[in-house]
Enzyme design. Structure first.
Site, PDB file in Angstrom:
ATOM      1  N   TYR A 142       0.826  -1.216   0.000  1.00  0.00           N
ATOM      2  CA  TYR A 142       0.000   0.000   0.000  1.00  0.00           C
ATOM      3  C   TYR A 142       0.855   1.258   0.000  1.00  0.00           C
ATOM      4  CZ  TYR A 142      -4.623  -2.060   0.708  1.00  0.00           C
ATOM      5  OH  TYR A 142      -5.807  -2.721   0.537  1.00  0.00           O
ATOM      6  N   LYS A 193       3.134 -15.467   2.128  1.00  0.00           N
ATOM      7  CA  LYS A 193       3.549 -16.279   0.967  1.00  0.00           C
ATOM      8  C   LYS A 193       5.061 -16.434   1.051  1.00  0.00           C
ATOM      9  CE  LYS A 193       1.652 -17.178  -2.663  1.00  0.00           C
ATOM     10  NZ  LYS A 193       1.185 -18.521  -3.170  1.00  0.00           N
ATOM     11  N   ASP A 225      -2.861 -17.983   0.274  1.00  0.00           N
ATOM     12  CA  ASP A 225      -3.897 -18.497  -0.639  1.00  0.00           C
ATOM     13  C   ASP A 225      -4.627 -19.676  -0.002  1.00  0.00           C
ATOM     14  OD1 ASP A 225      -1.499 -19.927  -0.821  1.00  0.00           O
ATOM     15  OD2 ASP A 225      -1.753 -20.444  -2.941  1.00  0.00           O
ATOM     16  N   ASP A 249      -6.449  -7.172   3.609  1.00  0.00           N
ATOM     17  CA  ASP A 249      -7.556  -6.552   2.876  1.00  0.00           C
ATOM     18  C   ASP A 249      -8.436  -7.634   2.268  1.00  0.00           C
ATOM     19  OD1 ASP A 249      -9.034  -4.488   1.596  1.00  0.00           O
ATOM     20  OD2 ASP A 249      -7.901  -4.848  -0.248  1.00  0.00           O
ATOM     21  N   ASP A 253     -12.255  -9.430   3.678  1.00  0.00           N
ATOM     22  CA  ASP A 253     -13.490  -9.446   2.874  1.00  0.00           C
ATOM     23  C   ASP A 253     -14.066 -10.865   2.816  1.00  0.00           C
ATOM     24  OD1 ASP A 253     -13.463  -6.715   2.298  1.00  0.00           O
ATOM     25  OD2 ASP A 253     -13.924  -7.024   0.176  1.00  0.00           O
TER      26      ASP A 253
HETATM   27  C1  IPM Z   1     -10.478  -1.603   3.407  1.00  0.00           C
HETATM   28  C2  IPM Z   1     -10.714  -0.934   2.095  1.00  0.00           C
HETATM   29  C3  IPM Z   1      -9.564   0.022   1.802  1.00  0.00           C
HETATM   30  C4  IPM Z   1      -8.298  -0.792   1.708  1.00  0.00           C
HETATM   31  C5  IPM Z   1      -9.752   0.901   0.555  1.00  0.00           C
HETATM   32  C6  IPM Z   1     -11.045   1.686   0.613  1.00  0.00           C
HETATM   33  C7  IPM Z   1      -8.582   1.823   0.341  1.00  0.00           C
HETATM   34  O1  IPM Z   1     -10.883  -1.875   1.095  1.00  0.00           O
HETATM   35  O2  IPM Z   1     -10.369  -0.877   4.431  1.00  0.00           O
HETATM   36  O3  IPM Z   1     -10.421  -2.824   3.453  1.00  0.00           O
HETATM   37  O4  IPM Z   1      -7.954  -1.312   0.628  1.00  0.00           O
HETATM   38  O5  IPM Z   1      -7.622  -0.921   2.731  1.00  0.00           O
HETATM   39 MG    MG Z   2     -10.933  -3.871   1.798  1.00  0.00          MG
END
Ligand code: IPM
Ligand code: MG
Length: 369
Positions: A142, A193, A225, A249, A253
């Protein structure tokens, strides 16, 4: 009554609507005599860009630095899809994380029994699920340099992002993960990884070294993975997962959908304690994004926002009882069957943002009596 100063950044999309519900919760705590909250609000993301051409202003950054905690809604949306990269909405969020030094991002994924059927997985795989992802938040790909697109002599373009980690950066997030595991299930999975990436090799070495100081916590290394696969195959094998910024990240999700909805997931982003005062900087935000498709319609689920504030009470403000109370109110409202659209079963009646917020406040009232 203890008093705290919160800096609210509602941002874009559904951010402002869910922040309205949070403000009502803050007022309730004040009126109930439990804790009072002084708030100031600022602009971030597209809202800030529209107002002054930047993803967050210097004066709002100063307010964020000064607050006891920052409470963040969401940023981004199609309206700002084509603005310059440096001022895109996400740049505001990333600057807050970097400048406040919020290296530890805690993302719990808890499956409320009442919601097990809203998960994309079978009930028996997710019921009772309680995972905590400890994501490194101020390093890795990042922020690594170089980060650029250059034009080569032959006219072709070349894009570079840099994945970079130092021992210190890995050590401090590893310690957060082990300390948390101690208070929970006693198990850490380190997802990296190490079979492909040098940063993964170092990550594995450093986490192993830190783990030696925690004889009471089990450490397992897992390829990132494979971790994604195991999260959907047998998620309850996990307790704490520690990983770098990008894997965190993605894995968070995945973990979020195990719980039924992205609309349910809170998060905490914490800095290192100040050596003198012992206080740390912090920001609390729902994991879901700005959800432009439902923004302004009063449909958004405010639970991730309210749950994020419960984390603020617990991890930064020292109000553990208030945090327990708020978490209980959320769980009870869910157990009573109330659902926003994102967590409603097919054919079930759904309520809007306001009704869900009001129901949580009503439940707080009953619990506090
Ligand atoms: C998260 C989001 C952010 C990230 C974006 C909005 C920059 O996806 O907080 O998970 O990638 O960290
Ligand atoms: Mg995210």
């Amino acid at each position: 009554m203890a008093s705290y100063n919160l800096f609210l950044l509602p941002g874009d999309g559904i951010g402002p609507e869910i922040m309205v519900e949070l403000k009502a919760i803050l007022n309730w705590f004040g009126a109930a005599g439990i804790a009072s909250f002084e708030t100031e609000s600022g602009l971030v993301g597209g809202a800030a860009y529209d107002a002054h051409g930047k993803a967050i202003s210097e004066s709002d950054m100063a307010l964020a630095q000064a607050a006891d905690s920052v409470i963040f809604g969401a940023v981004g949306g199609p309206k700002w899809a084509d603005i310059p990269y440096d001022v895109r909405p996400e740049a505001g969020l990333l600057r807050l994380r970097k400048d406040l030094g919020l290296f530890a991002n805690l993302r719990p994924a808890i499956c409320y029994p009442a919601l097990a059927d809203a998960s994309a997985l079978k009930r028996e795989l997710v019921e009772g699920l309680d995972i905590l992802i400890a994501r490194e938040l101020t390093g890795g790909v990042y922020f690594g340099e170089p980060k650029e697109i250059v034009t080569l002599e032959n006219g072709e373009k070349r894009a570079v992002d840099t994945q970079v980690y130092t021992t210190h950066e890995i050590e401090r997030i590893a310690r957060v993960a082990f300390d948390l595991a101690r208070t929970r299930g006693g198990k850490v999975h380190s997802a990296e990884k190490h079979n492909v990436m040098k940063s993964g090799v170092l990550w594995k070495q450093v986490v192993t070294e830190v783990g030696k100081g925690y004889a009471d916590v089990t450490l397992e290394h897992i390829l990132a993975d494979n971790c994604a696969m195991q999260l959907v195959r047998r998620p309850k094998q996990f307790d704490v997962i520690v990983c770098d910024n990008l894997f965190g990240d993605i894995l968070s999700d995945v973990a979020s959908m195990l719980t039924g909805s992205l609309g349910m997931l809170p998060s905490a982003s914490l800095g290192a304690p100040d050596p003198v005062t012992g206080k740390h900087k912090s920001m609390y935000e729902p994991v879901h994004g700005s959800a432009p498709d439902i923004a302004g319609k009063g449909l958004a689920n405010p639970i991730a926002m309210i749950g994020s504030f419960a984390m603020a009470l617990r991890y930064s403000l020292g109000q553990i009882e208030a945090a327990d109370l708020l978490d209980k109110a959320i769980a009870n409202v869910l157990a009573s069957g109330l659902r926003t659209k994102d967590i409603a079963a097919a054919g079930q009646n759904a309520v809007g943002t306001k009704e869900m917020g009001a129901a949580i406040i009503k439940e707080l009232g009953s619990l506090a009596r």
